[in-house]
Design a protein around this motif. Structure first.
Motif: not given
Length: 674
Positions: A416-421, A467-469, A455-462
């Protein structure tokens, strides 16, 4: 020197069929070489024969031409088949060339040589073939995924192509790579390209091969031009065939689509007969998972970067994504180890994953992308591609573990930390910078790597049900549509080049495939349509034909068929097994759009890419079982070692193993959703 044969086919504004010829526009030349002397060129005139219609004798105004040249032209609605027969009346060393001048202004045109040249190659630096060096280029046919040149007129939508037709069974060695060279035996390789003749765009082709104004011999290294000469004995005849095609299209993207379909239909690539099932492939490749483990550093990893082909020993480099793919290989080994009851694979994988959880992050929480323990150095310029590939692997791992009833809250926090950055790095247009530093400062603002994040944003959302991803992923699609796909400008997705490359279109298709699967209705169809459009560009990099190799060139001696393998980029002119999800995407597109070519070519890719599986008694030039080769040198180009028919001496099996594993594990994304 001219004959009134072909220009009407190039006047395409109001018709898609060939009309009667009325203007002289074709030029032919025969160059002859006496060994030890400069060659002499003979301009040829066309003398029409009484019958059959469309037949010509090509003659020289000089009387000493030691060859009889006869040409026939068969015409249908959109094509002309040009067959040239050369009969030697004395022993000769020859090079035959032909040019067809269109009525297109050269300045109005974009150009295409599949797997090598797109538009004007202006994304490529001066050290690679591009308009930066010249507006006219001819190249040897084995550089191209189809031996074809296309010229597209942006003003009218008209295009013309020239395609070589042969059985391509023969190749021979030469002692030099530039200047005038005599081939040591028989070759099937000719040349093709485009030239600016008095401001008009012209097709240029011939036999045997030539390259001008430069020949491309290694990465960012242009050398003087080359012209090859084939021996023909007295009384011997050689037959050369090219097909000229015309049509009109709506844009450059439709041009690529039509020409790929035409190329596929013309060459009809068939599956490669191998005995390797998916189970066999995985069983052999899994040896890489065990032998490559390095566990004497803070980061445990599978060594797969810059290895030498003759020993495959660890080089001390741990790389998260790109050519290393440490985390994806760790997950693949863990999943496979559990399926096959191989606890050592599970144990090794968990060791790697645990070490990255503890020691694999920068001060601000990004993945440490490349750590070189041999030199005690680290890559501090981070990339959206490696970060995304690392997250992609860990999200699959977390989802797998969740299904086994195991939770990893510490990993989830790190992810989550990497995603948010990463979300903070996304620009208003939806793109991500190609490279940046740990403190979020931008190193390379190019958006070419943007689809690697989708792809990783879509996987992260799921996975996180956030939904922000998904919204960030959808923004990348807006960027892809506006700046990449609509402009037919696929560039700089790979990290070791700045040019037109296969991976840009590959990642675009993959990104949109993920979005289409995770959305519904019109929105899903929108992403599907974009995925299909970019898929044609990706397909254009994959070989529809089998390049010939000379006896003594290892790849030819072991019987490699190049059909189904993909060229890499304008800068890196070799073939490799970069496929990952793309074969699965082709099958998905085939089903959605009822396009059987996609299904059939997916089969070609899957069977062909298995050919170089290294195991005892069939090591294919690699020192260890399962370490699948990478830099497969199929043309006159190399990184500085070995050349055509061999590998470079250094390779990166980290990504080749991961790519093939993904190909052999279809429907993975669908299983993620369940």
């Amino acid at each position: 020197m001219k004959f009134s044969l072909l220009l009407a086919m190039l006047t395409l504004v109001n018709t898609n069929t060939f009309s009667s010829p009325d203007i002289e526009n074709s030029f032919a030349t025969l160059a002859l070489k006496i060994p030890g002397n400069p060659s002499k060129s003979y301009d040829l005139q066309y003398e029409s024969c009484n019958e059959p219609v469309g037949s010509y004798n090509l003659v020289s105004s000089e009387n000493d031409l030691p060859a009889i040249i006869y040409q026939t032209v068969e015409t249908n609605e959109t094509t002309k088949l040009i067959t040239t027969k050369i009969t030697a009346t004395g022993d000769i060393y020859f090079n035959f060339s032909q040019k067809i001048q269109s009525d297109f202004s050269h300045d109005d045109c974009q150009f295409y040589m599949p797997g090598f040249w797109y538009r004007r190659n202006l994304r490529s630096p001066k050290g690679a073939p591009s308009f930066h060096t010249s507006d006219s280029w001819i190249v040897r046919e084995d550089r191209l995924s189809t031996p074809l040149t296309g010229i597209y007129n942006e003003t009218t939508g008209a295009y013309i192509t020239a395609t070589r037709i042969d059985d391509f069974q023969h190749e021979a060695l030469t002692t030099h790579k530039e200047g005038e060279v005599i081939i040591s035996g028989k070759t099937s390789l000719g040349y093709t390209g485009f030239e600016n003749i008095n401001g008009k765009a012209s097709l240029s082709f011939g036999y045997p091969y030539r390259e001008a104004p430069k020949t491309y011999i290694r990465k960012l290294t242009l050398a003087p031009e080359v012209c090859a000469f084939q021996h023909l004995s007295k009384g011997e005849t050689i037959t050369l065939v090219w097909e000229i095609k015309q049509n009109k299209v709506s844009d450059f993207s439709d041009f690529i689509k039509q020409v790929w379909e035409y190329s596929y239909d013309l060459y009809k690539p068939s599956i490669v007969n191998t005995t390797y099932t998916s189970d066999k492939m995985k069983s052999v490749i899994s040896n890489y998972f065990t032998e490559s483990l390095v566990d004497n550093h803070a980061l445990k990893y599978m060594s797969g970067v810059h290895l030498h082909i003759d020993d495959c020993k660890s080089t001390g480099i741990a790389e998260v994504g790109f050519v290393g793919r440490v985390l994806l290989n760790a997950f693949n080994a863990l999943e496979y180890g559990a399926e096959q009851n191989r606890p050592e694979l599970v144990r090794n994988s968990q060791t790697i994953l645990d070490s990255y959880l503890k020691n694999g992050f920068t001060n601000t929480g990004f993945f440490r992308e490349v750590v070189n323990y041999k030199n005690n150095t680290e890559e501090y310029n981070l990339s959206i591609r490696r970060q995304s590939e690392g997250l992609y692997a860990i999200l699959y791992y977390l989802q797998y573990e969740k299904k086994q009833g195991r939770k990893h809250p510490e990993w989830e926090t790190k992810v989550k930390n990497i995603l948010d950055q990463i979300l903070k790095l996304q620009k208003e247009d939806g793109s991500f910078p190609r490279k940046f530093k740990d403190n979020m400062s931008i190193v390379d603002n190019s958006g070419g790597s943007t689809p690697s994040a989708t792809p990783m944003l879509v996987l992260a959302s799921a996975y996180f049900k956030n939904n922000k991803y998904m919204e960030a992923a959808k923004k990348t699609a807006q960027y892809l549509d506006k700046e990449i796909i609509s402009k037919s400008d696929y560039f700089s997705s790979t990290l070791d080049a700045n040019c037109e490359d296969k991976e840009a279109s590959f990642y675009a298709s993959t990104a949109l495939y993920h979005l289409a699967l995770f959305t519904k209705g019109k929105e899903s169809m929108y992403y599907s349509d974009l995925a299909k459009k970019s898929a044609y560009f990706c397909l254009s990099w994959y070989y529809t034909w089998d390049v010939p190799f000379a006896q003594g060139q290892m790849l030819g001696d072991i019987g490699l068929k190049t059909r189904g393998w993909g060229n890499v980029s304008v800068e890196n002119n070799h073939i490799d097994v970069f496929i990952f999800d793309f074969a699965t995407i082709l099958n998905w597109l085939a089903d959605k759009y009822k396009e059987p070519r996609f299904t059939e070519f997916s089969k070609v890719i899957k069977t062909s890419m298995c050919q170089l599986l290294p195991y005892e008694g069939h090591l294919c030039g690699i020192a260890k079982t399962g370490y699948y080769p990478e830099v497969v040198q199929h043309t006159n180009w190399d990184y500085g070692k070995n050349g055509k028919g061999y590998y470079n001496d250094i390779f990166a099996p980290g990504w080749t193993v991961a790519s093939l594993w993904e190909m052999l594990t279809p429907q993975r994304i669908q299983l993620f959703l369940k």
